[in-house]
Design a protein around this motif. Sequence first.
Motif, PDB file in Angstrom:
ATOM      1  N   LEU A 178       0.830  -1.198   0.000  1.00  0.00           N
ATOM      2  CA  LEU A 178       0.000   0.000   0.000  1.00  0.00           C
ATOM      3  C   LEU A 178       0.869   1.255   0.000  1.00  0.00           C
ATOM      4  O   LEU A 178       0.560   2.239  -0.682  1.00  0.00           O
ATOM      5  N   THR A 179       1.957   1.216   0.736  1.00  0.00           N
ATOM      6  CA  THR A 179       2.844   2.376   0.815  1.00  0.00           C
ATOM      7  C   THR A 179       3.390   2.754  -0.556  1.00  0.00           C
ATOM      8  O   THR A 179       3.511   3.943  -0.884  1.00  0.00           O
ATOM      9  N   ARG A 180       3.688   1.753  -1.376  1.00  0.00           N
ATOM     10  CA  ARG A 180       4.281   2.009  -2.691  1.00  0.00           C
ATOM     11  C   ARG A 180       3.366   2.792  -3.616  1.00  0.00           C
ATOM     12  O   ARG A 180       3.833   3.516  -4.500  1.00  0.00           O
ATOM     13  N   VAL A 218      -3.015   3.728   7.873  1.00  0.00           N
ATOM     14  CA  VAL A 218      -2.416   4.816   8.657  1.00  0.00           C
ATOM     15  C   VAL A 218      -0.893   4.784   8.533  1.00  0.00           C
ATOM     16  O   VAL A 218      -0.247   5.814   8.294  1.00  0.00           O
ATOM     17  N   THR A 219      -0.325   3.594   8.666  1.00  0.00           N
ATOM     18  CA  THR A 219       1.132   3.467   8.542  1.00  0.00           C
ATOM     19  C   THR A 219       1.600   3.845   7.151  1.00  0.00           C
ATOM     20  O   THR A 219       2.582   4.588   6.982  1.00  0.00           O
ATOM     21  N   ALA A 220       0.901   3.344   6.129  1.00  0.00           N
ATOM     22  CA  ALA A 220       1.286   3.628   4.744  1.00  0.00           C
ATOM     23  C   ALA A 220       1.123   5.106   4.403  1.00  0.00           C
ATOM     24  O   ALA A 220       1.964   5.689   3.710  1.00  0.00           O
ATOM     25  N   MET A 221       0.058   5.727   4.883  1.00  0.00           N
ATOM     26  CA  MET A 221      -0.172   7.143   4.599  1.00  0.00           C
ATOM     27  C   MET A 221       0.917   8.011   5.200  1.00  0.00           C
ATOM     28  O   MET A 221       1.416   8.946   4.559  1.00  0.00           O
ATOM     29  N   LYS A 222       1.315   7.714   6.421  1.00  0.00           N
ATOM     30  CA  LYS A 222       2.369   8.493   7.050  1.00  0.00           C
ATOM     31  C   LYS A 222       3.679   8.344   6.281  1.00  0.00           C
ATOM     32  O   LYS A 222       4.403   9.321   6.060  1.00  0.00           O
ATOM     33  N   ALA A 223       3.972   7.124   5.864  1.00  0.00           N
ATOM     34  CA  ALA A 223       5.214   6.889   5.119  1.00  0.00           C
ATOM     35  C   ALA A 223       5.189   7.574   3.757  1.00  0.00           C
ATOM     36  O   ALA A 223       6.223   8.024   3.255  1.00  0.00           O
ATOM     37  N   ALA A 224       3.999   7.679   3.161  1.00  0.00           N
ATOM     38  CA  ALA A 224       3.861   8.259   1.828  1.00  0.00           C
ATOM     39  C   ALA A 224       3.585   9.759   1.861  1.00  0.00           C
ATOM     40  O   ALA A 224       3.504  10.394   0.804  1.00  0.00           O
ATOM     41  N   GLY A 225       3.402  10.327   3.048  1.00  0.00           N
ATOM     42  CA  GLY A 225       3.144  11.752   3.155  1.00  0.00           C
ATOM     43  C   GLY A 225       1.740  12.164   2.767  1.00  0.00           C
ATOM     44  O   GLY A 225       1.519  13.272   2.280  1.00  0.00           O
ATOM     45  N   VAL A 226       0.770  11.273   2.983  1.00  0.00           N
ATOM     46  CA  VAL A 226      -0.633  11.569   2.684  1.00  0.00           C
ATOM     47  C   VAL A 226      -1.350  11.858   4.000  1.00  0.00           C
ATOM     48  O   VAL A 226      -1.292  11.041   4.933  1.00  0.00           O
ATOM     49  N   ALA A 227      -2.054  12.993   4.091  1.00  0.00           N
ATOM     50  CA  ALA A 227      -2.605  13.430   5.377  1.00  0.00           C
ATOM     51  C   ALA A 227      -4.103  13.228   5.527  1.00  0.00           C
ATOM     52  O   ALA A 227      -4.607  13.153   6.647  1.00  0.00           O
ATOM     53  N   ARG A 228      -4.849  13.130   4.434  1.00  0.00           N
ATOM     54  CA  ARG A 228      -6.318  13.176   4.518  1.00  0.00           C
ATOM     55  C   ARG A 228      -6.918  11.784   4.407  1.00  0.00           C
ATOM     56  O   ARG A 228      -6.691  11.058   3.431  1.00  0.00           O
TER      57      ARG A 228
END
Length: 205
Positions: free
Chosen positions: A57-59, A90-100
């Motif tokens: 998901l992070t990718r 949540v983990t993937a969004m933080k790693a990818a810089g996505v906030a919403r």
Amino acid sequence: MTVAVLGATGATGRHVVSTALERGHHVIAPVRRAGTFAPREGLDEVIWPEVTDVPALTRVLPGTSVVISALGGAGNGPTTVCTEGIRSAVTAMKAAGVARLIAVSAHGVLETHDKSLYSVAVWANVADRMRDKETMEPLITTSGLDWTIVRPPKLSDHDGIGKYRAGTDLRIRLWSAIGRADLAAFLVDEAETPQYTHAYPRITR
């Protein structure tokens, strides 16, 4: 916008995908198997084999404007799909810089799990799914993301009527319901013009 839709292949998720595409947004749809959706301009299928697969998901999330979760357990019996999926998100969004993050939960969980006729009825019928939503929500509210948790009542597969009522204090009655198409419209509306950041809107037809 670029919108990632978790649970894209589900009954509600498919409406979110089509609504976002119809409004001209780019949609990322994580799926277990390639070819789940027919090819369509603006739609990118990406492989997310399991909801616990954080690296997959992070990718695919960098550059995403908003993540909309329409995850939900299928069938009867205990399920952790929403909880595990949101934990990964949540983990993937933080790693990818996505906030919403906009997530579909359900009216009747946590502080709305009361003695109302609606709450009693929904827990009598789908308690396992409600427990999954109850363990999902704290992962969102403590994430540090710009979140919205949408708590609809009973969902129906009726055609969209193009209008809905939404609000944090909306009264939910035993017969309250919302069509999945109209719920999807609200989710995309909230993605386009946030009105309920760090809030729990309810929605009915």
